[in-house]
Motif scaffolding. Structure first.
Motif, short mmCIF file in Angstrom:
data_model
loop_
_atom_site.label_atom_id
_atom_site.label_comp_id
_atom_site.label_asym_id
_atom_site.label_seq_id
_atom_site.Cartn_x
_atom_site.Cartn_y
_atom_site.Cartn_z
N HIS A 69 3.65 -19.28 -70.45
CA HIS A 69 2.28 -19.80 -70.47
C HIS A 69 1.68 -19.63 -69.06
O HIS A 69 2.41 -19.26 -68.13
N THR A 117 0.35 -22.09 -67.47
CA THR A 117 0.40 -23.41 -66.83
C THR A 117 1.17 -23.42 -65.49
O THR A 117 0.83 -24.21 -64.61
N ARG A 124 6.33 -14.23 -74.93
CA ARG A 124 7.30 -15.06 -75.66
C ARG A 124 8.14 -14.21 -76.57
O ARG A 124 7.69 -13.17 -77.07
N GLN A 135 -3.57 -16.12 -71.89
CA GLN A 135 -4.04 -17.50 -71.91
C GLN A 135 -5.00 -17.75 -70.73
O GLN A 135 -4.98 -17.02 -69.75
N ASP A 189 -5.63 -21.24 -68.60
CA ASP A 189 -5.43 -22.67 -68.38
C ASP A 189 -6.51 -23.15 -67.43
O ASP A 189 -7.09 -22.36 -66.68
N PHE A 240 2.69 -32.39 -75.01
CA PHE A 240 3.10 -31.37 -74.04
C PHE A 240 3.82 -32.12 -72.92
O PHE A 240 3.37 -33.21 -72.53
N PHE A 297 3.84 -31.66 -69.84
CA PHE A 297 3.10 -31.74 -68.57
C PHE A 297 1.83 -32.56 -68.66
O PHE A 297 1.09 -32.66 -67.69
N THR A 298 1.52 -33.10 -69.85
CA THR A 298 0.33 -33.96 -69.96
C THR A 298 0.68 -35.24 -70.71
O THR A 298 1.54 -35.26 -71.59
N GLY A 322 -4.94 -26.68 -76.27
CA GLY A 322 -4.17 -27.88 -75.99
C GLY A 322 -4.69 -28.47 -74.69
O GLY A 322 -5.19 -27.75 -73.83
N CYS A 323 -4.58 -29.79 -74.55
CA CYS A 323 -5.09 -30.40 -73.31
C CYS A 323 -4.48 -31.78 -73.11
O CYS A 323 -3.70 -32.26 -73.93
N ALA A 378 -5.97 -31.34 -67.76
CA ALA A 378 -5.62 -29.92 -67.88
C ALA A 378 -5.85 -29.48 -69.31
O ALA A 378 -5.86 -30.30 -70.24
N PHE A 379 -6.04 -28.20 -69.47
CA PHE A 379 -6.19 -27.64 -70.82
C PHE A 379 -5.69 -26.20 -70.79
O PHE A 379 -5.59 -25.59 -69.72
N GLY A 380 -5.35 -25.67 -71.96
CA GLY A 380 -4.90 -24.28 -72.02
C GLY A 380 -5.32 -23.68 -73.34
O GLY A 380 -5.16 -24.30 -74.39
N1 DAH Z 1 0.82 -24.33 -71.95
C1 DAH Z 1 0.55 -24.76 -73.31
C2 DAH Z 1 1.08 -23.70 -74.28
O1 DAH Z 1 1.20 -22.58 -73.92
C3 DAH Z 1 -0.91 -24.98 -73.53
C4 DAH Z 1 -1.45 -26.12 -72.76
C5 DAH Z 1 -1.55 -27.37 -73.31
C6 DAH Z 1 -1.83 -25.94 -71.45
C7 DAH Z 1 -2.01 -28.44 -72.61
C8 DAH Z 1 -2.33 -27.02 -70.71
C9 DAH Z 1 -2.40 -28.28 -71.31
O2 DAH Z 1 -2.71 -26.89 -69.43
O3 DAH Z 1 -2.88 -29.30 -70.60
O4 DAH Z 1 1.33 -24.03 -75.41
#
Ligand code: DAH
Length: 337
Positions: free
Chosen positions: A167, A169, A193, A207, A209, A247, A249-250, A281-282, A304-306
């Motif tokens: 990712h 991230t 992946r 992606q 982020d 996730f 990290f959040t 996702g966030c 954060a979001f991705g």
């Molecule tokens: N890294 C996650 C993925 O690849 C997506 C993601 C979700 C990124 C939440 C973020 C976050 O920065 O806050 O599935």
């Protein structure tokens, strides 16, 4: 000066005249002046009879070579000229010859659109390496070793602790380590992946982020940013659905759906009759992630979001197979010029 020197000088004079001439008349003049009956090379040839035999042979051969060289130069310059049109032959009303030019791949277009939208909201762009260490890809993001959350992302290992990043991230972890809040960043890039390739999954994809860290950042700020992005990107009347998720990290984490862009929420094949399409996702950045990067999580908070670029592109352009992006079939790609 010897006769041979004379010949050399005449030759270079003639060649210079040829390269500076631009018309058939000018070439003819050169021919007459140097090679004609009264021409200067011809004059040299005429003196040969008076010379001793061995000198005659030597100078004769050289004069002939010079003659041929000048003749050939004139011919090729004439050929070049005859393939050019003069100004009076040029018809500006004729259609031009189309030159095939490259275009920006649809995925790059969508990635640029996403970045432009966030850039307009004050986010700056940061990048990181495609080959990442286990630390930044997982550990710094609060995936402890052997934690089952690592199975959420099937990883391609390069060697020892190096992986192809699963990712974008990890760029967040890297950036937080080297910068002080306030921070407002997006991180577009490639991700990888170990997936079975299908209509919806590929081994290499993209992606973007994003994250913001400052004092007093709350979940309301996160929601505001996501709503602003979705309205700018999908249109003012788009509806959003925030669903709780997980996730590492959040905390808390959410996934966001937009109302189906095809049926506007009524239910169709694209949204599998749910009326919703998942796009990102966030969550609020886990305090452990901030602490790992040396940022005081008592003082600072962040969101954060991705989002997946292929997924957004598929939704926006109603593409039903992710593999189409990578087959490089020109008939597919041309639709997005
Ligand atoms: N890294 C996650 C993925 O690849 C997506 C993601 C979700 C990124 C939440 C973020 C976050 O920065 O806050 O599935």
């Amino acid at each position: 000066m010897s006769v041979l020197d004379d010949l050399k000088n005449l030759e270079s004079e003639a060649l210079e005249r040829i390269s500076n001439s631009g018309s058939l008349d000018a070439f003819n003049e050169v021919r007459v002046q140097f090679l004609g009956k009264k021409g200067s090379i011809t004059a040299v040839l005429k003196t040969l009879g008076k010379l001793p035999v061995d000198e005659r042979k030597l100078i004769g051969a050289s004069a002939n070579a010079v003659r041929t060289n000048i003749e050939e130069n004139i011919k090729s310059a004439q050929n070049k000229l005859s393939t050019c049109k003069t100004a009076s032959d040029f018809d500006p009303t004729l259609p031009g010859t189309a030159q095939p030019i490259g275009t920006i791949h649809i995925l790059n277009q969508v990635m640029n659109d996403i970045c432009r939208t966030f850039y307009g909201m004050g986010f700056e762009i940061a990048k990181g390496p495609d080959v990442e260490t286990d630390y930044y890809n997982f550990e710094a993001l609060n995936f402890p070793p052997d934690h089952p959350a690592r199975d959420m992302q099937d990883t391609l290992f390069v060697e020892n602790d190096r992986v192809l990043r699963t990712h974008t991230t990890p760029v967040q972890a890297r950036f937080l380590e080297t910068h002080k809040p306030p921070i407002k960043i997006i991180t577009p890039g490639k991700t990888f992946r170990n997936e079975a390739i299908s209509t919806r999954a590929h081994v290499a994809f993209h992606q973007v982020d994003g994250f913001l860290v400052d004092e007093g950042v709350s979940i309301a700020d996160l929601k505001g940013a996501i709503v602003a992005f979705c309205k700018a990107f999908f249109g003012e009347d788009v509806k959003l659905n925030f669903r709780p998720s997980f996730f590492p990290f959040t905390e808390p984490s959410a996934e966001v759906d937009v109302s189906c862009i095809l049926c506007k929420g009524k239910g169709c094949q694209l949204c599998k009759y749910t009326g919703w399409l998942e796009i990102l996702g966030c969550g609020m950045i886990d305090p452990n992630v901030l602490d790992n990067a040396g940022i005081d999580s008592e003082k600072y908070t962040g969101y954060a979001f991705g989002l997946g670029v292929e997924r957004i592109a598929m939704l926006k352009y109603k593409i039903n197979d992710i593999r189409l992006f990578f087959n490089n079939d020109i008939r597919f790609l041309r639709q997005f010029i």
